[in-house]
Design a protein around this motif. Sequence first.
Motif, short mmCIF file in Angstrom:
data_model
loop_
_atom_site.label_atom_id
_atom_site.label_comp_id
_atom_site.label_asym_id
_atom_site.label_seq_id
_atom_site.Cartn_x
_atom_site.Cartn_y
_atom_site.Cartn_z
N GLU A 186 5.51 -2.67 1.55
CA GLU A 186 4.88 -2.31 0.28
C GLU A 186 3.70 -1.37 0.51
O GLU A 186 3.54 -0.38 -0.22
CB GLU A 186 4.44 -3.57 -0.46
CG GLU A 186 3.96 -3.29 -1.87
CD GLU A 186 3.70 -4.55 -2.66
OE1 GLU A 186 3.44 -4.42 -3.86
OE2 GLU A 186 3.75 -5.66 -2.09
N ALA A 223 5.12 2.08 1.59
CA ALA A 223 5.72 2.79 0.46
C ALA A 223 4.64 3.32 -0.48
O ALA A 223 4.73 4.46 -0.95
CB ALA A 223 6.69 1.86 -0.29
N MET A 224 3.63 2.52 -0.75
CA MET A 224 2.55 2.94 -1.64
C MET A 224 1.86 4.18 -1.09
O MET A 224 1.63 5.15 -1.81
CB MET A 224 1.55 1.80 -1.82
CG MET A 224 0.43 2.11 -2.79
SD MET A 224 -1.23 2.38 -2.10
CE MET A 224 -1.37 1.44 -0.66
N CYS A 278 12.05 4.66 6.16
CA CYS A 278 12.00 3.22 5.89
C CYS A 278 12.88 2.46 6.88
O CYS A 278 12.46 1.42 7.41
CB CYS A 278 12.46 2.93 4.47
SG CYS A 278 11.40 3.63 3.20
N HIS A 320 14.70 -2.71 1.06
CA HIS A 320 13.48 -2.43 0.29
C HIS A 320 13.56 -1.09 -0.41
O HIS A 320 13.17 -0.96 -1.58
CB HIS A 320 12.25 -2.46 1.21
CG HIS A 320 11.87 -3.83 1.65
ND1 HIS A 320 11.76 -4.90 0.80
CD2 HIS A 320 11.54 -4.30 2.87
CE1 HIS A 320 11.39 -5.97 1.46
NE2 HIS A 320 11.25 -5.63 2.74
N VAL A 372 13.25 -0.13 -4.53
CA VAL A 372 12.39 0.90 -5.11
C VAL A 372 13.26 1.88 -5.90
O VAL A 372 12.92 2.27 -7.03
CB VAL A 372 11.57 1.64 -4.02
CG1 VAL A 372 10.76 2.78 -4.63
CG2 VAL A 372 10.66 0.67 -3.28
N LEU A 428 7.11 -0.29 -7.15
CA LEU A 428 6.99 -1.34 -6.15
C LEU A 428 7.00 -2.74 -6.74
O LEU A 428 6.92 -3.73 -6.02
CB LEU A 428 5.72 -1.13 -5.32
CG LEU A 428 5.64 0.21 -4.58
CD1 LEU A 428 4.38 0.28 -3.75
CD2 LEU A 428 6.87 0.46 -3.74
N LEU A 436 8.75 -6.33 -5.23
CA LEU A 436 9.04 -6.33 -3.78
C LEU A 436 8.47 -7.56 -3.11
O LEU A 436 7.55 -8.15 -3.49
CB LEU A 436 8.45 -5.09 -3.10
CG LEU A 436 9.11 -3.77 -3.43
CD1 LEU A 436 8.46 -2.63 -2.66
CD2 LEU A 436 10.59 -3.80 -3.08
#
Length: 96
Positions: free
Chosen positions: A24, A27-28, A42, A52, A56, A93, A96
């Motif tokens: 998380e 990704a953010m 990823c 994951h 998203v 997100l 998740l």
Amino acid sequence: YPADLKTYLEGASPVPDGPGGDFEEYAMLALRLTEGLRRISCTERYSNGDLHYDKVLQNTKKCPPGLHRTDRDHISLTKEGFAVSNAVIGTLLGGL
């Protein structure tokens, strides 16, 4: 760097802080860059990165059109999406 200001000012070396955060966080931070989030990155970084990334990708359907560019292997924000990036990233997100 050490949490001690005096040691830092004396020129101490950085302290290793490990390999980084969870998916998380990764990704953010990736979505805050113009490159965006890439499936291959990823899967290379996380054993469950494909799963994951797919979550998203599914969440892009919850975002208003025009705020992101999306295909099977890449998700990034548009200029308009960057203007409201906190909300878009929160939606992408979520769950998740």
